[in-house]
Scaffold this active site. Structure first.
Site, PDB file in Angstrom:
ATOM      1  N   HIS A 158       0.835  -1.222   0.000  1.00  0.00           N
ATOM      2  CA  HIS A 158       0.000   0.000   0.000  1.00  0.00           C
ATOM      3  C   HIS A 158       0.863   1.263   0.000  1.00  0.00           C
ATOM      4  O   HIS A 158       0.443   2.284   0.521  1.00  0.00           O
ATOM      5  CB  HIS A 158      -0.943   0.035   1.204  1.00  0.00           C
ATOM      6  N   SER A 279      13.476  22.316 -15.409  1.00  0.00           N
ATOM      7  CA  SER A 279      12.208  23.020 -15.530  1.00  0.00           C
ATOM      8  C   SER A 279      12.498  24.364 -16.181  1.00  0.00           C
ATOM      9  O   SER A 279      13.540  24.971 -15.943  1.00  0.00           O
ATOM     10  CB  SER A 279      11.605  23.223 -14.144  1.00  0.00           C
ATOM     11  N   LYS A 285      15.126  22.630 -10.288  1.00  0.00           N
ATOM     12  CA  LYS A 285      14.514  21.318 -10.514  1.00  0.00           C
ATOM     13  C   LYS A 285      15.271  20.404 -11.456  1.00  0.00           C
ATOM     14  O   LYS A 285      15.880  20.821 -12.422  1.00  0.00           O
ATOM     15  CB  LYS A 285      13.083  21.499 -11.050  1.00  0.00           C
TER      16      LYS A 285
END
Ligand code: ARG
Length: 469
Positions: A158, A279, A285
């Protein structure tokens, strides 16, 4: 004005101009020129062997076909939409080059079995090519796995921390998936390795041909059994599209791990600058565009499978023009997987693996809780349900101290419940926890090494058999 097409004999008027644009497959099936020329040469040789053409005629045809191939390779060939498809484009040029004898090539065959052959040859080649790339990918996964059978990280269910595992073990999980993808392709290859040429339009031919010769020359197991089936079905292409979809699905899952693992939250890996992008607005980034695209490409691959399934649904026997729609999706899935597999392999080989961050992450989420419960069951005669409850209390105690369960001292642990003996403390050790899962297929270092060994043995066998395929 009479119709100038190769099939124009019964037509008195020429086709509407827009018809060519709609009807022609040449813009995309010209990719099949090699298969078409190879099939035609083999057909001509067979016709000569059977006395339907003279050996000299077959030789002229084969030399002419060779010339056509050279023109295409050199970029000198003029593709005319009015030729409709690659089969007619090659044949028209052949006849221009060698004269009337070129018109004999189409004896005892039809475009229906011709296209079935060309396309099947393409699918079989593509199948082998993808299998080679899958083997390279598995090799890379195993090479990395071998180096990381001690590199602990939180195994998840999960997407929540569950139990400590090693990084090599997780890579072996992906290697197992890719082994099955290889085997799926291999089994499709075998099932479909039959030659449709000689089925002619749909019912076979009155000429005394030798389909076995053609099949053998082209590397097929045998000729197809039934002429109508040979020209009408495209299940061999659907097998390929399904195998490709499964492969794309596994690639997308591994790509998703790469996206997660390279995020600030995980930091398990650092993607090489060569396979990352920036970016346009945020200078700090480094984006995982490559794994994201690997993940996203699965969409078009599944789409290609769906679209051909729909094209084929409900088609009556035998050849129908609908099946001309079979090619572009197969070309696209093949090209998508070809580049995806190659780029994924490079991304894996160049990524940096941050074992410190992996270990740090193991200290969050009380990964050894199951081990404490198991210890209480095995050594203290406490029923599992109760052991589960006591362990829950130990977890709550650790949280109240802002610690991970594995960092509790002996005293802190024993203070939770009088039934916890001092020796239970060793069950909290994360590495001991990982290595205790020594069952066949488990995550202990020892068991992981066994998995790597058997995957490598499989790999060596597969490399040999692919050489013979
Ligand atoms: N271009 C056609 C295709 O790709 C070739 C076969 C055409 N046969 C025919 N009878 N129209 O399916």
């Amino acid at each position: 004005m009479a119709n100038q097409k190769l099939w124009g004999g019964r037509f008195s008027a020429s086709a509407a101009e827009i018809l060519d644009a709609f009807n022609a497959s040449l813009p995309f099936d010209k990719k099949l020129y090699k298969q078409d020329i190879l099939g035609s040469k083999t057909h001509a040789k067979m016709l000569a062997n059977c006395g339907i053409l003279t050996q000299e005629e077959a030789e002229i045809i084969c030399n002419g076909l060779e010339k056509v191939q050279q023109e295409i390779l050199a970029g000198e060939f003029v593709f005319k939409l009015s030729d409709e498809d690659i089969h007619m484009a090659v044949e028209s040029r052949l006849t221009e080059l060698i004269g009337d004898v070129g018109k004999k090539l189409h004896t005892a065959r039809s475009r229906n079995d011709q296209v079935a052959l060309d396309f099947r040859l393409f699918v079989q080649d593509s199948n082998q090519h993808l299998r080679t790339l899958v083997l390279t990918l598995i090799t890379t996964l195993l090479n990395i796995a071998k180096e990381h059978t001690q590199s602990m990280l939180p195994g998840m269910t999960h997407l929540q921390h569950a139990q400590p595992v090693n990084f090599g073990f997780l890579l072996c999980a992906y290697a197992c998936m890719f082994v099955r993808d290889f085997e799926r392709l291999e089994s499709s290859f075998k099932r479909n390795n039959f030659c449709p040429l000689g089925a002619a339009a749909l019912a076979g031919t009155p000429y005394k041909t030798d389909r076995h010769f053609v099949a053998k020359q082209l590397g097929f197991t045998a000729p197809t059994l039934n002429a109508t089936d040979s020209v009408s079905d495209r299940d061999f292409a659907l097998d390929f599209l399904y195998d490709s979809s499964m492969l794309a699905m596994h690639i997308s899952r591994l790509a998703e791990e790469l996206v997660l693992w390279s995020s600030y939250e995980f930091k398990f890996i650092t993607l090489s600058d060569a396979y990352s992008t920036g970016s346009s607005i945020m200078p700090q980034k480094k984006n995982p565009d490559v794994p994201e695209l690997l993940r996203g490409k699965s969409g078009r691959v599944y789409g290609n499978l769906m679209s051909l399934l729909v094209v084929m649904k409900g088609l009556p026997l035998a050849y129908n023009k609908d099946t001309q729609e079979d090619k572009e999706g197969v070309f696209d899935s093949f090209e998508t997987l070809d580049i995806s597999l190659r780029i994924l392999n490079s991304v894996l080989k160049t990524m940096q693996i941050n074992t410190d961050s992996m270990l740090k992450a193991c200290k969050v989420g009380h990964l050894s809780a199951t081990d404490l419960a198991d210890f209480l069951v095995q050594h203290c005669e406490i029923p599992f349900r109760e052991a589960h409850h006591i362990t829950g209390k130990a977890v709550a105690h650790a949280e109240s101290l802002h610690k991970d369960l594995s960092d509790l001292s002996v005293q802190e642990l024993c203070s939770v419940d009088s039934r916890i003996p001092q020796e239970a403390h060793k069950s909290l050790d994360l590495r001991a926890s990982m290595n205790s899962r020594n069952s066949y297929g488990g995550t202990s270092t020892e068991s992981t090494l066994v998995q790597i060994e058997s995957l490598n043995a499989w790999l060596n066998l597969a490399k040999n058999t692919l050489g013979e395929a």
